[in-house]
Write a protein that holds these residues in place. Structure first.
Motif, PDB file in Angstrom:
ATOM      1  N   ARG A 235       2.822  -8.497  -4.333  1.00 34.82           N
ATOM      2  CA  ARG A 235       1.544  -8.762  -4.995  1.00 34.82           C
ATOM      3  C   ARG A 235       0.516  -7.666  -4.717  1.00 34.82           C
ATOM      4  NH1 ARG A 235       0.989 -14.115  -6.784  1.00 34.82           N
ATOM      5  NH2 ARG A 235       2.862 -15.368  -6.379  1.00 34.82           N
ATOM      6  N   TRP A 236       0.941  -6.645  -3.970  1.00 45.53           N
ATOM      7  CA  TRP A 236       0.017  -5.571  -3.632  1.00 45.53           C
ATOM      8  C   TRP A 236       0.636  -4.229  -4.002  1.00 45.53           C
ATOM      9  CZ3 TRP A 236      -4.675  -7.187  -1.933  1.00 45.53           C
ATOM     10  CH2 TRP A 236      -4.753  -8.502  -1.456  1.00 45.53           C
ATOM     11  N   LEU A 237      -0.200  -3.224  -4.005  1.00 47.60           N
ATOM     12  CA  LEU A 237       0.251  -1.866  -4.297  1.00 47.60           C
ATOM     13  C   LEU A 237      -0.135  -0.938  -3.148  1.00 47.60           C
ATOM     14  CD1 LEU A 237      -0.756  -1.482  -8.068  1.00 47.60           C
ATOM     15  CD2 LEU A 237       1.575  -1.635  -7.158  1.00 47.60           C
ATOM     16  N   GLY A 238       0.539   0.197  -3.095  1.00 50.44           N
ATOM     17  CA  GLY A 238       0.127   1.294  -2.220  1.00 50.44           C
ATOM     18  C   GLY A 238       0.112   0.939  -0.752  1.00 50.44           C
ATOM     19  N   LEU A 239      -0.950   1.354  -0.079  1.00 57.57           N
ATOM     20  CA  LEU A 239      -1.062   1.215   1.363  1.00 57.57           C
ATOM     21  C   LEU A 239      -0.965  -0.238   1.806  1.00 57.57           C
ATOM     22  CD1 LEU A 239      -1.609   2.513   4.121  1.00 57.57           C
ATOM     23  CD2 LEU A 239      -4.056   2.221   3.666  1.00 57.57           C
ATOM     24  N   THR A 240      -1.640  -1.141   1.089  1.00 56.58           N
ATOM     25  CA  THR A 240      -1.624  -2.550   1.482  1.00 56.58           C
ATOM     26  C   THR A 240      -0.200  -3.095   1.474  1.00 56.58           C
ATOM     27  OG1 THR A 240      -3.824  -2.826   0.534  1.00 56.58           O
ATOM     28  CG2 THR A 240      -2.581  -4.824   1.002  1.00 56.58           C
ATOM     29  N   ARG A 241       0.551  -2.760   0.429  1.00 58.45           N
ATOM     30  CA  ARG A 241       1.936  -3.234   0.377  1.00 58.45           C
ATOM     31  C   ARG A 241       2.739  -2.697   1.555  1.00 58.45           C
ATOM     32  NH1 ARG A 241       6.692  -2.155  -4.155  1.00 58.45           N
ATOM     33  NH2 ARG A 241       8.098  -3.777  -3.366  1.00 58.45           N
TER      34      ARG A 241
ATOM     35  N   ALA B  54       9.187   4.384   3.897  1.00 58.08           N
ATOM     36  CA  ALA B  54      10.418   5.036   3.460  1.00 58.08           C
ATOM     37  C   ALA B  54      11.072   4.275   2.318  1.00 58.08           C
ATOM     38  CB  ALA B  54      11.381   5.164   4.637  1.00 58.08           C
ATOM     39  N   ALA B  55      11.030   2.932   2.386  1.00 53.03           N
ATOM     40  CA  ALA B  55      11.595   2.124   1.309  1.00 53.03           C
ATOM     41  C   ALA B  55      10.806   2.316   0.013  1.00 53.03           C
ATOM     42  CB  ALA B  55      11.620   0.654   1.715  1.00 53.03           C
ATOM     43  N   SER B  56       9.485   2.443   0.113  1.00 48.34           N
ATOM     44  CA  SER B  56       8.658   2.697  -1.076  1.00 48.34           C
ATOM     45  C   SER B  56       8.959   4.076  -1.660  1.00 48.34           C
ATOM     46  CB  SER B  56       7.176   2.582  -0.717  1.00 48.34           C
ATOM     47  OG  SER B  56       6.845   1.262  -0.337  1.00 48.34           O
ATOM     48  N   LEU B  57       9.166   5.042  -0.787  1.00 45.92           N
ATOM     49  CA  LEU B  57       9.521   6.386  -1.249  1.00 45.92           C
ATOM     50  C   LEU B  57      10.875   6.362  -1.963  1.00 45.92           C
ATOM     51  CD1 LEU B  57       8.745   9.400  -1.246  1.00 45.92           C
ATOM     52  CD2 LEU B  57       9.909   9.602   0.971  1.00 45.92           C
ATOM     53  N   TRP B  58      11.822   5.621  -1.427  1.00 43.45           N
ATOM     54  CA  TRP B  58      13.126   5.462  -2.054  1.00 43.45           C
ATOM     55  C   TRP B  58      12.983   4.792  -3.423  1.00 43.45           C
ATOM     56  CZ3 TRP B  58      17.765   3.104   1.126  1.00 43.45           C
ATOM     57  CH2 TRP B  58      18.957   3.238   0.390  1.00 43.45           C
ATOM     58  N   GLU B  59      12.154   3.749  -3.444  1.00 41.60           N
ATOM     59  CA  GLU B  59      11.905   3.021  -4.690  1.00 41.60           C
ATOM     60  C   GLU B  59      11.318   3.938  -5.764  1.00 41.60           C
ATOM     61  OE1 GLU B  59       9.085  -0.768  -6.078  1.00 41.60           O
ATOM     62  OE2 GLU B  59       9.484  -0.398  -3.952  1.00 41.60           O
ATOM     63  N   ALA B  60      10.515   4.912  -5.328  1.00 40.31           N
ATOM     64  CA  ALA B  60       9.884   5.853  -6.262  1.00 40.31           C
ATOM     65  C   ALA B  60      10.795   7.024  -6.609  1.00 40.31           C
ATOM     66  CB  ALA B  60       8.582   6.362  -5.660  1.00 40.31           C
ATOM     67  N   GLY B  61      12.069   6.942  -6.241  1.00 38.05           N
ATOM     68  CA  GLY B  61      12.994   8.028  -6.530  1.00 38.05           C
ATOM     69  C   GLY B  61      12.715   9.270  -5.717  1.00 38.05           C
ATOM     70  N   PHE B  62      12.111   9.086  -4.545  1.00 39.47           N
ATOM     71  CA  PHE B  62      11.750  10.159  -3.617  1.00 39.47           C
ATOM     72  C   PHE B  62      10.759  11.146  -4.244  1.00 39.47           C
ATOM     73  CE2 PHE B  62      15.845   8.552  -2.199  1.00 39.47           C
ATOM     74  CZ  PHE B  62      15.557   8.273  -0.874  1.00 39.47           C
ATOM     75  N   ALA B  63       9.987  10.639  -5.205  1.00 41.48           N
ATOM     76  CA  ALA B  63       8.884  11.424  -5.766  1.00 41.48           C
ATOM     77  C   ALA B  63       7.663  11.190  -4.883  1.00 41.48           C
ATOM     78  CB  ALA B  63       8.595  10.994  -7.200  1.00 41.48           C
ATOM     79  N   VAL B  64       7.403  12.108  -3.983  1.00 35.04           N
ATOM     80  CA  VAL B  64       6.352  11.915  -2.980  1.00 35.04           C
ATOM     81  C   VAL B  64       4.996  11.656  -3.623  1.00 35.04           C
ATOM     82  CG1 VAL B  64       5.145  12.992  -1.042  1.00 35.04           C
ATOM     83  CG2 VAL B  64       7.606  13.334  -1.315  1.00 35.04           C
ATOM     84  N   GLY B  65       4.757  12.268  -4.757  1.00 32.94           N
ATOM     85  CA  GLY B  65       3.460  12.088  -5.418  1.00 32.94           C
ATOM     86  C   GLY B  65       3.141  10.649  -5.745  1.00 32.94           C
ATOM     87  N   LYS B  66       4.156   9.825  -5.974  1.00 33.54           N
ATOM     88  CA  LYS B  66       3.919   8.423  -6.335  1.00 33.54           C
ATOM     89  C   LYS B  66       3.510   7.569  -5.138  1.00 33.54           C
ATOM     90  CE  LYS B  66       7.098   8.399 -10.276  1.00 33.54           C
ATOM     91  NZ  LYS B  66       8.293   7.755 -10.889  1.00 33.54           N
ATOM     92  N   VAL B  67       3.872   7.999  -3.949  1.00 31.08           N
ATOM     93  CA  VAL B  67       3.514   7.242  -2.744  1.00 31.08           C
ATOM     94  C   VAL B  67       2.831   8.168  -1.735  1.00 31.08           C
ATOM     95  CG1 VAL B  67       5.250   5.427  -2.949  1.00 31.08           C
ATOM     96  CG2 VAL B  67       5.871   7.610  -1.910  1.00 31.08           C
ATOM     97  N   GLU B  68       2.116   9.142  -2.261  1.00 29.89           N
ATOM     98  CA  GLU B  68       1.515  10.168  -1.402  1.00 29.89           C
ATOM     99  C   GLU B  68       0.557   9.568  -0.387  1.00 29.89           C
ATOM    100  OE1 GLU B  68      -0.998  14.361  -1.830  1.00 29.89           O
ATOM    101  OE2 GLU B  68      -0.503  13.167  -3.606  1.00 29.89           O
ATOM    102  N   ARG B  69      -0.257   8.626  -0.837  1.00 28.32           N
ATOM    103  CA  ARG B  69      -1.288   8.064   0.048  1.00 28.32           C
ATOM    104  C   ARG B  69      -0.642   7.351   1.244  1.00 28.32           C
ATOM    105  NH1 ARG B  69      -4.847   3.176  -0.780  1.00 28.32           N
ATOM    106  NH2 ARG B  69      -6.706   3.505   0.485  1.00 28.32           N
ATOM    107  N   GLU B  70       0.381   6.521   0.978  1.00 28.38           N
ATOM    108  CA  GLU B  70       1.039   5.808   2.070  1.00 28.38           C
ATOM    109  C   GLU B  70       1.700   6.782   3.045  1.00 28.38           C
ATOM    110  OE1 GLU B  70       1.000   5.068  -1.320  1.00 28.38           O
ATOM    111  OE2 GLU B  70       2.660   3.634  -1.524  1.00 28.38           O
ATOM    112  N   CYS B  71       2.371   7.796   2.472  1.00 29.66           N
ATOM    113  CA  CYS B  71       3.060   8.776   3.320  1.00 29.66           C
ATOM    114  C   CYS B  71       2.080   9.549   4.197  1.00 29.66           C
ATOM    115  CB  CYS B  71       3.861   9.747   2.457  1.00 29.66           C
ATOM    116  SG  CYS B  71       5.285   9.016   1.629  1.00 29.66           S
ATOM    117  N   VAL B  72       0.974   9.972   3.616  1.00 34.17           N
ATOM    118  CA  VAL B  72       0.002  10.775   4.359  1.00 34.17           C
ATOM    119  C   VAL B  72      -0.651   9.949   5.464  1.00 34.17           C
ATOM    120  CG1 VAL B  72      -2.230  11.950   4.207  1.00 34.17           C
ATOM    121  CG2 VAL B  72      -0.450  12.416   2.508  1.00 34.17           C
TER     122      VAL B  72
END
Length: 495
Positions: free
Chosen positions: A94-100, A159-177
């Motif tokens: 039910r959440w996106l990005g960092l919260t998820r 890491a699971a979110s990055l995998w879900e995004a096809g390892f496209a860092v730009g899609k989960v950049e905020r969480e990764c950073v």
């Protein structure tokens, strides 16, 4: 299923008898990737079976639970392990990005903390797998065990979110950073603590000694006599004489060796748990014998006794008697936390850890299983203990994991530690987790540990504020749970 199988394979070596530190970080990534998609009513039961199997493998033969009881224990613990994945799927979606990304680590800490109130204490914490990472270990002086658990869970979620995004860092950049920054801060601060603020106090020479193997001591009791002693049953006069003679032989060997270590410069000497067996009527004589040695050599002696009280139930006292250089007995402490099964034969302690002022700092003590309960050991930190003496008597299946667990209590509470574990790994470490001495029971030709330990500890955030971090995590999870009930799912994940 290949993803789940890979996760199980990693988790099998992520805790317990065969911990590989990196597996504890990677295993949950695969299980999260499996549980986030598809039909939950299919995938979550499969994940439960996988987690229960991995747990059963990790701790096989390490608990006193036999056969069916151990299978039931693994099945129950599988529920505890599954709950964070359930929270990630049904709250996190039910959440996106960092919260998820925070839902899984929050739930992981909450489930691990609440589960620590079981009869085995903190045994199954994933944080124990990181004992060799001294820089990361400094975090427990602030958050306790659960800071490391949170970081490991957060890594898995990102890491699971990055995998879900096809390892496209730009899609989960905020969480990764943000995760990378948080991990950098933890490691940088830990490095600073080790490099800039190491122990600088004077040291005390300590020694701890293990009794000889039973086969080397004359007049061994029969298994039947041992059972009767443990249960407080009557014994004959001949058996009394046999036990007394054997007790004298053990005491003569151990105190004779202690005398040699005192001559070599040791100012504090202790032994393994249960290393001095003695019948109740001869207990005072044995203590007086040790007190005479302490007075002659001007040393502190921590005397671990197994006192058999024939005709009473519980029949055995598992205690540590602290003797000062004057020959005076400062205190007698009985083990408080008793493993399942020991409560029927051992007299429990008062629940108060002893700490006393000495020229070598504030000395305290705990015994064996006490060290598995972080909330109980908080007493030592809050009473400003500088050096804790801990006798243990173990069995091969929990060697060396149990001794390594005790090291976390030292870093959490800011005390130096002398832990002597018969049939396991004995160690001496400072309040930052640096090991000053090791003695492996199964490989040492001479089972004596000698080290120079600092005489001053430090006060830590954890020792002052206790379990503030897991409570904060539970609060955060609760807020997200309530808020999620008012939101629509943000992904197309099906139930």
């Amino acid at each position: 299923l290949l993803v789940l199988f890979s996760g199980v394979l990693l988790l099998m070596f992520s805790n317990g008898r065969f911990p590989i530190a990196v597996c504890a970080w990677l295993g949950p990534v695969f299980v999260l990737h499996f549980t986030r998609f598809g039909r939950g009513w299919v995938r979550l039961p499969l994940a439960y079976l996988a987690l229960s199997f991995a747990f059963g493998y990790q701790f096989y033969d390490m608990t006193p639970l036999p056969g069916i009881a151990y299978l039931a224990f693994s099945a129950v613990w599988g529920v505890v392990l599954l709950l964070p994945y359930v929270a990630d799927r049904y709250v996190g979606l039910r959440w996106l990005g960092l919260t998820r990304s925070l839902v899984f680590p929050l739930a992981l800490v909450a489930s691990e903390y609440l589960a620590s109130f079981n009869p085995f204490g903190s045994w199954c914490s994933v944080a124990y797998t990181q004992y060799e990472n001294l820089v990361l270990l400094q975090l427990v002086s602030v958050t306790g065990l659960y800071g490391i658990t949170f970081l490991m869970g957060w890594f898995a979620s990102v890491a699971a979110s990055l995998w879900e995004a096809g390892f496209a860092v730009g899609k989960v950049e905020r969480e990764c950073v943000i995760f990378a920054v948080a991990l950098f801060v933890v490691l940088f601060a830990g490095g600073i603590r080790l490099a800039v603020f190491p122990p600088s106090a004077e040291t005390i020479r300590v020694a701890s000694i293990t009794r000889p193997d039973d086969k080397l001591i004359p007049n061994p009791p029969t298994p039947d006599l041992n059972r009767r002693l443990m249960r407080g049953k009557a014994i004959s006069d001949a058996e009394t004489a046999q036990i007394h003679q054997r007790s004298n032989a053990v005491a003569g060997f151990l105190l004779g060796r202690a005398n040699l270590e005192a001559q070599a410069g040791a100012r504090l000497i202790t032994f393994g748990e249960f290393n001095f067996p003695v019948l109740k009527q001869y207990e005072a004589d044995l203590i007086q014998q040790a007190a005479g040695l302490a007075q002659r050599r001007g040393i502190y002696i921590g005397l671990p006794l197994a006192v058999f009280n024939v005709g009473h139930k519980p029949a055995v006292d598992d205690k540590l008697v602290m003797i000062e250089p004057t020959g005076h007995v400062a205190w007698e402490y009985r083990k408080t936390e008793l493993p399942p099964g020991e409560g029927a034969v051992l007299t429990p302690g008062s629940g108060q850890l002893p700490v006393m002022e000495t020229p070598y700092g504030r000395m305290g003590a705990a015994i064996a299983f006490d060290m598995d309960f972080p909330a109980f050991l908080l007493q030592a930190g809050r009473r400003d203990a500088d050096l804790m003496i801990v006798p243990e008597n173990e069995y091969p299946q929990i060697d060396p994991m149990h001794s390594r667990m005790a090291l976390y209590r030292a870093v959490e509470n800011g005390f130096n530690l002398l832990l002597h574990a018969s049939q396991s790994l004995s160690l001496a470490c400072d309040y930052q987790g640096r090991v000053y001495g090791l003695m492996d029971h199964y490989r040492a030709a001479d089972r004596v540990l000698v080290a120079q330990l600092p005489v001053r500890g430090v006060r830590t955030v954890y020792s002052r504020f206790g379990h503030w971090f897991p409570w904060l995590c539970m609060l955060g999870l609760g807020v997200l749970l309530v808020a999620s009930l008012m939101r629509r799912p943000t992904s197309g994940t099906t139930s």
